[in-house]
Design an enzyme around this catalytic site. Structure first.
Site, short mmCIF file in Angstrom:
data_model
loop_
_atom_site.label_atom_id
_atom_site.label_comp_id
_atom_site.label_asym_id
_atom_site.label_seq_id
_atom_site.Cartn_x
_atom_site.Cartn_y
_atom_site.Cartn_z
N GLU A 1 -50.96 35.49 -68.20
CA GLU A 1 -49.76 35.56 -67.20
C GLU A 1 -49.48 37.13 -67.31
O GLU A 1 -49.68 37.75 -68.32
CB GLU A 1 -48.54 34.96 -67.66
CG GLU A 1 -48.41 33.34 -67.80
CD GLU A 1 -47.29 32.97 -68.36
OE1 GLU A 1 -46.35 33.37 -68.90
OE2 GLU A 1 -47.25 31.60 -68.53
N ARG B 1 -49.57 38.72 -82.76
CA ARG B 1 -50.33 38.82 -81.77
C ARG B 1 -51.75 38.84 -82.26
O ARG B 1 -52.84 38.04 -81.78
CB ARG B 1 -49.95 39.72 -80.55
CG ARG B 1 -50.01 41.11 -80.99
CD ARG B 1 -50.19 42.03 -79.94
NE ARG B 1 -48.72 42.22 -79.09
CZ ARG B 1 -47.96 43.42 -79.10
NH1 ARG B 1 -48.24 44.29 -79.78
NH2 ARG B 1 -46.95 43.29 -78.10
N TYR C 1 -50.36 24.34 -65.01
CA TYR C 1 -49.75 24.21 -66.21
C TYR C 1 -49.81 22.51 -66.64
O TYR C 1 -49.78 22.24 -67.80
CB TYR C 1 -48.46 24.86 -66.41
CG TYR C 1 -48.43 26.18 -66.54
CD1 TYR C 1 -48.41 26.97 -67.47
CD2 TYR C 1 -48.23 26.98 -65.18
CE1 TYR C 1 -48.45 28.21 -67.49
CE2 TYR C 1 -48.35 28.27 -65.12
CZ TYR C 1 -48.47 29.02 -66.43
OH TYR C 1 -48.35 30.31 -66.37
N TYR D 1 -48.10 35.83 -62.83
CA TYR D 1 -47.24 35.09 -62.73
C TYR D 1 -45.84 35.15 -61.52
O TYR D 1 -45.50 36.34 -61.95
CB TYR D 1 -46.28 34.65 -64.30
CG TYR D 1 -45.37 33.65 -64.48
CD1 TYR D 1 -46.03 32.39 -64.69
CD2 TYR D 1 -43.96 34.04 -64.09
CE1 TYR D 1 -45.05 31.47 -64.91
CE2 TYR D 1 -43.20 32.87 -64.33
CZ TYR D 1 -43.75 31.37 -64.72
OH TYR D 1 -42.86 30.45 -64.85
N ASN E 1 -50.46 26.40 -74.73
CA ASN E 1 -49.68 27.43 -74.19
C ASN E 1 -48.48 27.95 -75.10
O ASN E 1 -47.58 27.04 -75.20
CB ASN E 1 -49.35 27.13 -72.63
CG ASN E 1 -48.62 28.43 -71.95
OD1 ASN E 1 -48.96 29.44 -72.10
ND2 ASN E 1 -47.18 28.11 -71.67
N GLU E 2 -48.58 28.89 -75.65
CA GLU E 2 -47.43 29.53 -76.17
C GLU E 2 -46.79 28.53 -77.39
O GLU E 2 -45.80 28.59 -77.46
CB GLU E 2 -46.42 30.05 -75.19
CG GLU E 2 -46.85 31.09 -74.40
CD GLU E 2 -45.67 31.68 -73.60
OE1 GLU E 2 -44.43 31.48 -73.88
OE2 GLU E 2 -45.91 32.82 -73.02
#
Ligand SMILES: *[C@@H]1O[C@H](CO)[C@@H](O)[C@H](O)[C@H]1NC(C)=O
Ligand SMILES: *[C@@H]1O[C@H](CO)[C@@H](O)[C@H](O)[C@H]1NC(C)=O
Ligand SMILES: *[C@@H]1O[C@H](CO)[C@@H](O)[C@H](O)[C@H]1NC(C)=O
Ligand SMILES: *[C@@H]1O[C@H](CO)[C@@H](O)[C@H](O)[C@H]1NC(C)=O
Ligand SMILES: *[C@@H]1O[C@H](CO)[C@@H](O)[C@H](O)[C@H]1NC(C)=O
Ligand SMILES: *[C@@H]1O[C@H](CO)[C@@H](O)[C@H](O)[C@H]1NC(C)=O
Ligand SMILES: *[C@@H]1O[C@H](CO)[C@@H](O)[C@H](O)[C@H]1NC(C)=O
Ligand SMILES: *[C@@H]1O[C@H](CO)[C@@H](O)[C@H](O)[C@H]1NC(C)=O
Length: 483
Positions: free
Chosen positions: A267, A211, A94, A300, A164-165
């Site tokens: 993940e 999504r 990450y 994850y 990421n997110e």
């Protein structure tokens, strides 16, 4: 910081890139030939066989002790043999420190047949949910591009994640505009610097309300540079001994059917289980039930951190203790083969239709902002000195109008031996903002924790994936030590 160092960095990066371009022999002989994207699947460029990610997410130390695990030979000597024993072919990291040397660990990974998916952001150099427009600035892009400079030379870099997110709720969809602009800038930069075509993607939180919109948005529009090359979904929906239907995987197969680029689980591994995780989803993920859409995934996560998702417990710098989750996952990976042939891969190139702006539901803009003009100097000369993980860029937006940035652009235009002068200007512009920016770290951190608390329970595990607020604090605390 001395000019000599900067010039040397630029020179050595340049010669590495040349060496990589001139020498095909290593890639044809490598145990990790570059992975390429064709239609909605990954392929091994040496064998042309379909490639399925069998991986784990990897950030030992997690948020409380942010460490670049690929810059410490002790750490990778401890962990790479464990990866090999586990039977994986990919890790996702990450955050790295782009100013450190990664060659030893990257070689160890390659020797073990393991690829890297790398997120290019750091806790303090990332698109901010609270002022996305401001956080998208030239200093930020310098950091992203310097990370690309550091890693592009390795054939076993499978791809980069631009974010990421970042979209993690109903009211953060507008940030997608800036993340997509970063995707575009990264892809253009990779081309401009003549690097291998390294896939650039986005790793999405599994938010019911958006999504599908997120998947469409990042893969839509006529500008191929702005479309992602791969889409990661952080999905914790299969809990315990679930099933294809009960977990919701079946629904997702319908949702993403005929999506024109590779999708994988960036993940997975719900830990809402009584004791250890059985990982029976492996049987579904690597079956023909899913292989026409999904290209595997990453569990994850490797090390056990405070959120309790670990496969191993880190004992010290030389040893780990394998937990029950580890042996469960190892036996699942070992017992499940990839589907034969191309697994039903879809070869179409029909990218998605851009979703319309709908206030309160989907607020991303189909017209992307132009790249901050000061960043264009990097396209000509490289990003220059990597600034590591301590630099904070989220509030550097106003500096795009500053004199030092203006002189940066003119330096690169006027100078014929532009590489060192342009990058030295870029360093001074970066440094000139860093003192100011570091005093704002705590405000970014508090705003960030506000947004991460809005995560839906579905993405709980994913929240654990980065724990941005804690990372901010960790960076603030160790900043003195890193510098
Ligand atoms: C940044 O500038 C400050 C003050 O001008 C200087 O003390 C410091 O060494 C510089 N840092 C870097 C990383 O160049
Ligand atoms: C390197 O490989 C590419 C693709 O396989 C090929 O087109 C090119 O001619 C090779 N270059 C050299 C120097 O061998
Ligand atoms: C590939 O590796 C073998 C054994 O290590 C070596 O002898 C050979 O020269 C290499 N081939 C190329 C093209 O580099
Ligand atoms: C943080 O990580 C480093 C590198 O693995 C390790 O040496 C150090 O002991 C860790 N610190 C804490 C407090 O766990
Ligand atoms: C989104 O909404 C939540 C809950 O109302 C709020 O706490 C958060 O600050 C909002 N985030 C943004 C980026 O507006
Ligand atoms: C997906 O693609 C196949 C093959 O092109 C086509 O037959 C099918 O109708 C498509 N499905 C959807 C939902 O678009
Ligand atoms: C993982 O760490 C968490 C938090 O420290 C702890 O509660 C849990 O017992 C650990 N799990 C294992 C299997 O050691
Ligand atoms: C989208 O971006 C364009 C160009 O920057 C701007 O004119 C337009 O107002 C934006 N639309 C929305 C809904 O923000």
């Amino acid at each position: 910081m001395k000019l000599g160092n900067i010039a040397r960095t630029v020179l050595s990066l340049g010669s590495l890139a040349l060496a990589a371009a001139a020498d095909n022999s290593t890639s044809s002989n490598s145990s990790t030939p570059a992975i390429t994207v064709k239609g909605n699947a990954f392929y091994d460029s040496a064998t042309n066989e379909r490639f399925y990610i069998r991986g784990v997410d990897y950030q030992p130390g997690g948020s409380s002790n942010l460490t670049d695990p690929l810059a410490d030979a002790d750490i990778c000597s401890r962990d790479v043999p464990v990866f090999k024993d586990l039977g994986i072919n990919t890790i996702r990291v990450y955050t790295v420190d782009n100013s450190l040397d990664h060659s030893e660990c990257m070689q160890m990974l390659s020797d073990a047949g393991i690829y890297l998916i790398l997120d290019v952001n750091t806790p303090t150099a990332a698109i901010s949910r609270h002022n996305a427009a401001c956080s998208y600035n030239a200093d930020y892009l310098q950091n992203v591009f310097a990370t690309i400079d550091t890693f592009a030379q390795y054939d076993n870099v499978l791809g980069f994640f631009a974010g990421n997110e970042v979209i993690n709720s109903d009211n953060t969809t507008a940030t997608a505009t800036y993340v997509k602009a970063v995707v575009r800038d990264m892809k253009k930069y990779i081309k401009a610097r003549d690097y291998r075509t390294i896939p650039v993607g986005y790793s999405a939180a599994d938010i019911v309300a958006n999504r599908q919109l997120t998947a469409q948005y990042f893969n839509c529009g006529d500008d191929a540079d702005a479309r992602i090359d791969m889409f990661g979904v952080n999905d914790y929906s299969w809990c315990g001994p679930s099933s294809f239907a009960v977990s919701g995987y079946a629904t997702k197969m319908q949702l993403y059917k005929n999506y024109s680029i590779p999708i994988f689980l960036s993940e997975f591994g719900c830990n809402k289980v009584v004791s250890s995780r059985p990982f029976t989803e492996i049987q579904a993920i690597y079956s023909t039930q899913m292989s026409s859409v999904f290209s595997g995934g990453l569990v994850y996560e490797y090390s056990n951190e405070t959120n309790n998702y670990g496969l191993v417990k880190i004992d010290d710098t030389t040893s780990v203790t394998k937990l029950t989750d580890y042996s469960n996952l190892k036996s699942e990976y070992a017992s499940v083969e990839n589907p034969a042939g191309d697994g039903g891969a879809y070869a179409g190139n029909d990218y998605s239709t851009c979703p319309d702006y709908v206030s309160g539901t989907w607020e991303a803009n189909n017209t992307l902002p132009e790249m901050p003009s000061a960043a264009s100097a990097y396209f000509k000369s490289g990003a220059g000195m990597p600034m590591g993980t301590y630099i904070s860029t989220q509030n550097s937006c106003h500096d795009d109008d500053d004199d030092d940035i203006a002189s940066l652009s003119s330096a690169s235009e006027s100078s014929s031996s532009s590489s060192s002068s342009a990058s030295s200007s870029s360093v001074s512009s970066v440094n000139s903002t860093s003192t100011q920016a570091s005093s704002t770290t705590s405000s970014s951190s508090s705003s960030s924790s506000a947004s991460s608390s809005t995560k839906s329970s579905k993405s709980k595990g994913a929240a654990a994936g980065l724990e941005v607020p804690a990372l901010f604090q960790a960076v603030a605390q160790i900043a003195g030590y890193i510098i």
